[in-house]
Design an enzyme around this catalytic site. Structure first.
Site, PDB file in Angstrom:
ATOM      1  N   GLU A   1      60.738 -13.006 -11.064  1.00 28.73           N
ATOM      2  CA  GLU A   1      60.698 -11.576 -10.738  1.00 28.73           C
ATOM      3  C   GLU A   1      59.285 -11.188 -10.346  1.00 28.73           C
ATOM      4  O   GLU A   1      58.318 -11.780 -10.817  1.00 28.73           O
ATOM      5  CB  GLU A   1      61.096 -10.762 -11.983  1.00 28.73           C
ATOM      6  CG  GLU A   1      62.474 -10.121 -11.906  1.00 28.73           C
ATOM      7  CD  GLU A   1      62.520  -8.889 -11.010  1.00 28.73           C
ATOM      8  OE1 GLU A   1      61.939  -8.899  -9.909  1.00 28.73           O
ATOM      9  OE2 GLU A   1      63.161  -7.913 -11.422  1.00 28.73           O
ATOM     10  N   ASP A   2      59.180 -10.176  -9.509  1.00 29.58           N
ATOM     11  CA  ASP A   2      57.854  -9.693  -9.137  1.00 29.58           C
ATOM     12  C   ASP A   2      57.170  -8.991 -10.312  1.00 29.58           C
ATOM     13  O   ASP A   2      56.025  -9.260 -10.630  1.00 29.58           O
ATOM     14  CB  ASP A   2      57.924  -8.764  -7.911  1.00 29.58           C
ATOM     15  CG  ASP A   2      58.971  -7.654  -8.040  1.00 29.58           C
ATOM     16  OD1 ASP A   2      59.637  -7.556  -9.096  1.00 29.58           O
ATOM     17  OD2 ASP A   2      59.134  -6.883  -7.085  1.00 29.58           O
TER      18      ASP A   2
ATOM     19  N   ASP B   1      58.905  -4.099 -15.649  1.00 31.04           N
ATOM     20  CA  ASP B   1      58.426  -2.735 -15.898  1.00 31.04           C
ATOM     21  C   ASP B   1      59.178  -2.202 -17.121  1.00 31.04           C
ATOM     22  O   ASP B   1      58.880  -2.586 -18.247  1.00 31.04           O
ATOM     23  CB  ASP B   1      58.688  -1.935 -14.613  1.00 31.04           C
ATOM     24  CG  ASP B   1      58.104  -0.543 -14.616  1.00 31.04           C
ATOM     25  OD1 ASP B   1      57.076  -0.324 -15.273  1.00 31.04           O
ATOM     26  OD2 ASP B   1      58.678   0.344 -13.961  1.00 31.04           O
TER      27      ASP B   1
ATOM     28  N   LYS C   1      54.165  -4.965 -17.106  1.00 31.45           N
ATOM     29  CA  LYS C   1      53.652  -3.659 -17.563  1.00 31.45           C
ATOM     30  C   LYS C   1      54.268  -3.380 -18.934  1.00 31.45           C
ATOM     31  O   LYS C   1      55.228  -2.618 -19.037  1.00 31.45           O
ATOM     32  CB  LYS C   1      54.110  -2.544 -16.616  1.00 31.45           C
ATOM     33  CG  LYS C   1      53.455  -2.458 -15.265  1.00 31.45           C
ATOM     34  CD  LYS C   1      53.910  -1.148 -14.605  1.00 31.45           C
ATOM     35  CE  LYS C   1      53.956  -1.246 -13.109  1.00 31.45           C
ATOM     36  NZ  LYS C   1      54.593  -0.068 -12.492  1.00 31.45           N
TER      37      LYS C   1
ATOM     38  N   PHE D   1      51.330   2.162 -10.116  1.00 31.10           N
ATOM     39  CA  PHE D   1      52.299   1.681  -9.132  1.00 31.10           C
ATOM     40  C   PHE D   1      51.604   0.728  -8.181  1.00 31.10           C
ATOM     41  O   PHE D   1      50.634   1.087  -7.512  1.00 31.10           O
ATOM     42  CB  PHE D   1      52.942   2.837  -8.359  1.00 31.10           C
ATOM     43  CG  PHE D   1      54.189   2.394  -7.658  1.00 31.10           C
ATOM     44  CD1 PHE D   1      55.396   2.373  -8.336  1.00 31.10           C
ATOM     45  CD2 PHE D   1      54.142   1.932  -6.345  1.00 31.10           C
ATOM     46  CE1 PHE D   1      56.551   1.917  -7.711  1.00 31.10           C
ATOM     47  CE2 PHE D   1      55.293   1.471  -5.720  1.00 31.10           C
ATOM     48  CZ  PHE D   1      56.497   1.466  -6.404  1.00 31.10           C
ATOM     49  N   VAL D   2      52.089  -0.500  -8.140  1.00 29.48           N
ATOM     50  CA  VAL D   2      51.441  -1.519  -7.324  1.00 29.48           C
ATOM     51  C   VAL D   2      52.330  -1.918  -6.141  1.00 29.48           C
ATOM     52  O   VAL D   2      53.549  -1.813  -6.209  1.00 29.48           O
ATOM     53  CB  VAL D   2      51.095  -2.774  -8.159  1.00 29.48           C
ATOM     54  CG1 VAL D   2      50.013  -2.474  -9.174  1.00 29.48           C
ATOM     55  CG2 VAL D   2      52.328  -3.343  -8.842  1.00 29.48           C
TER      56      VAL D   2
ATOM     57  N   ASP E   1      56.954  -3.374  -2.806  1.00 28.97           N
ATOM     58  CA  ASP E   1      56.979  -2.323  -1.791  1.00 28.97           C
ATOM     59  C   ASP E   1      56.868  -0.928  -2.372  1.00 28.97           C
ATOM     60  O   ASP E   1      57.088  -0.693  -3.562  1.00 28.97           O
ATOM     61  CB  ASP E   1      58.291  -2.395  -1.013  1.00 28.97           C
ATOM     62  CG  ASP E   1      59.468  -1.854  -1.834  1.00 28.97           C
ATOM     63  OD1 ASP E   1      59.630  -2.288  -2.995  1.00 28.97           O
ATOM     64  OD2 ASP E   1      60.195  -0.984  -1.337  1.00 28.97           O
TER      65      ASP E   1
ATOM     66  N   ARG F   1      55.004  -4.855   1.656  1.00 31.78           N
ATOM     67  CA  ARG F   1      55.394  -6.155   1.088  1.00 31.78           C
ATOM     68  C   ARG F   1      54.552  -7.299   1.644  1.00 31.78           C
ATOM     69  O   ARG F   1      54.371  -8.322   0.996  1.00 31.78           O
ATOM     70  CB  ARG F   1      56.869  -6.449   1.385  1.00 31.78           C
ATOM     71  CG  ARG F   1      57.858  -5.564   0.647  1.00 31.78           C
ATOM     72  CD  ARG F   1      59.247  -6.182   0.750  1.00 31.78           C
ATOM     73  NE  ARG F   1      60.307  -5.230   0.454  1.00 31.78           N
ATOM     74  CZ  ARG F   1      60.768  -4.954  -0.771  1.00 31.78           C
ATOM     75  NH1 ARG F   1      60.232  -5.547  -1.808  1.00 31.78           N
ATOM     76  NH2 ARG F   1      61.744  -4.093  -0.945  1.00 31.78           N
TER      77      ARG F   1
HETATM   78  P1  IMP Z   1      62.337  -2.493 -14.386  1.00 34.22           P
HETATM   79  O1  IMP Z   1      63.827  -2.529 -14.362  1.00 34.22           O
HETATM   80  O2  IMP Z   1      61.821  -1.129 -14.751  1.00 34.22           O
HETATM   81  O3  IMP Z   1      61.719  -3.578 -15.221  1.00 34.22           O
HETATM   82  O4  IMP Z   1      61.816  -2.632 -12.902  1.00 34.22           O
HETATM   83  C1  IMP Z   1      62.137  -3.707 -12.173  1.00 34.22           C
HETATM   84  C2  IMP Z   1      61.866  -3.539 -10.704  1.00 34.22           C
HETATM   85  O5  IMP Z   1      61.327  -2.262 -10.317  1.00 34.22           O
HETATM   86  C3  IMP Z   1      60.846  -4.540 -10.270  1.00 34.22           C
HETATM   87  O6  IMP Z   1      61.415  -5.802 -10.054  1.00 34.22           O
HETATM   88  C4  IMP Z   1      60.343  -3.910  -8.997  1.00 34.22           C
HETATM   89  O7  IMP Z   1      61.215  -4.234  -7.943  1.00 34.22           O
HETATM   90  C5  IMP Z   1      60.400  -2.447  -9.280  1.00 34.22           C
HETATM   91  N1  IMP Z   1      59.072  -1.962  -9.694  1.00 34.22           N
HETATM   92  C6  IMP Z   1      58.667  -1.627 -10.940  1.00 34.22           C
HETATM   93  N2  IMP Z   1      57.380  -1.255 -10.955  1.00 34.22           N
HETATM   94  C7  IMP Z   1      56.945  -1.367  -9.679  1.00 34.22           C
HETATM   95  C8  IMP Z   1      55.670  -1.142  -9.039  1.00 34.22           C
HETATM   96  O8  IMP Z   1      54.653  -0.769  -9.636  1.00 34.22           O
HETATM   97  N3  IMP Z   1      55.635  -1.373  -7.699  1.00 34.22           N
HETATM   98  C9  IMP Z   1      56.704  -1.805  -6.986  1.00 34.22           C
HETATM   99  N4  IMP Z   1      57.902  -2.038  -7.538  1.00 34.22           N
HETATM  100  C10 IMP Z   1      58.025  -1.810  -8.870  1.00 34.22           C
HETATM  101 MG    MG Z   2      62.257  -6.408  -8.148  1.00 35.45          MG
END
Ligand code: IMP
Ligand code: MG
Length: 179
Positions: free
Chosen positions: A97-98, A101, A131, A152-153, A159, A165
């Site tokens: 995963e990127d 969060d 994070k 926010f990155v 993206d 990207r």
């Molecule tokens: P989560 O479900 O909150 O853990 O978020 C997962 C997805 O939200 C990540 O895989 C990203 O695609 C997107 N995401 C969360 N934070 C960021 C950010 O800072 N920049 C870009 N995409 C984000």
């Molecule tokens: Mg993602």
């Protein structure tokens, strides 16, 4: 909108090589199949780089997961939009995963559970960025590149409205102050 460089391309590449070495160490037996599963679209650049740094045979595949959207709930509305093509039975699977969060996407897609139910030999999670301050569910990454603050990155696959990207570095998106 402005992007301020946060992790340079060189910094990213150096850490990716370290993560690849960790994975190699954890899976030393070349006869044990290893499958890296990238979560589209954000993880595609990270996956492409990490597999090239792993010196053993490795398969790759991709999944797409719907985002939980603006109305963030824990109602379980996250779905797997594109499933794996590869069989997972008996393979060591690493979800790539990127960014981790809130953790809601991975948790409520039930991707980890689905892979275990299909008899993956093991299931691990590898994220480039973490994070932890934002986490809302109990989920941790087995491999993680960098712990970052709540910002926010973008870039290196990530993206904002499908932009940025292609940046070779990770930057922090600065919203312009209103005039
Ligand atoms: P989560 O479900 O909150 O853990 O978020 C997962 C997805 O939200 C990540 O895989 C990203 O695609 C997107 N995401 C969360 N934070 C960021 C950010 O800072 N920049 C870009 N995409 C984000
Ligand atoms: Mg993602």
């Amino acid at each position: 909108m402005q992007v301020e460089e946060y992790l340079s391309a060189e910094t990213l590449q150096a850490r990716v090589r370290e993560l690849a070495a960790e994975i190699e160490r954890d899976f030393p037996d070349p006869d044990e199949p290893l499958l890296l599963v990238g979560v589209l679209k954000g993880a595609c650049l990270f996956l492409a780089d990490i597999v090239r740094a792993i010196n053993r045979s490795v398969e790759i595949d991709f999944v797409a997961i719907s985002s939980y959207g603006a109305a963030t709930t824990t109602s379980g509305e996250v779905r797997i939009l594109k499933d794996l093509d590869a069989a997972v039975h008996g393979k060591h699977v690493i979800i790539v995963e990127d960014i981790l969060d809130t953790g809601l996407t991975l948790r409520f897609s039930y991707l980890i559970e689905a892979l275990k139910a299909r008899h993956a030999a093991s299931v691990r999670v590898c994220v480039l960025l973490d994070k932890p301050s934002r986490r809302r569910v109990d989920l941790h990454a087995d491999y993680r590149g960098f712990e970052i603050p709540d910002a926010f990155v973008v870039g290196y696959g990530m993206d904002y409205a499908e932009k940025y990207r292609n940046l070779p570095y990770v930057g922090i998106l600065k919203l312009e102050a209103p005039e």
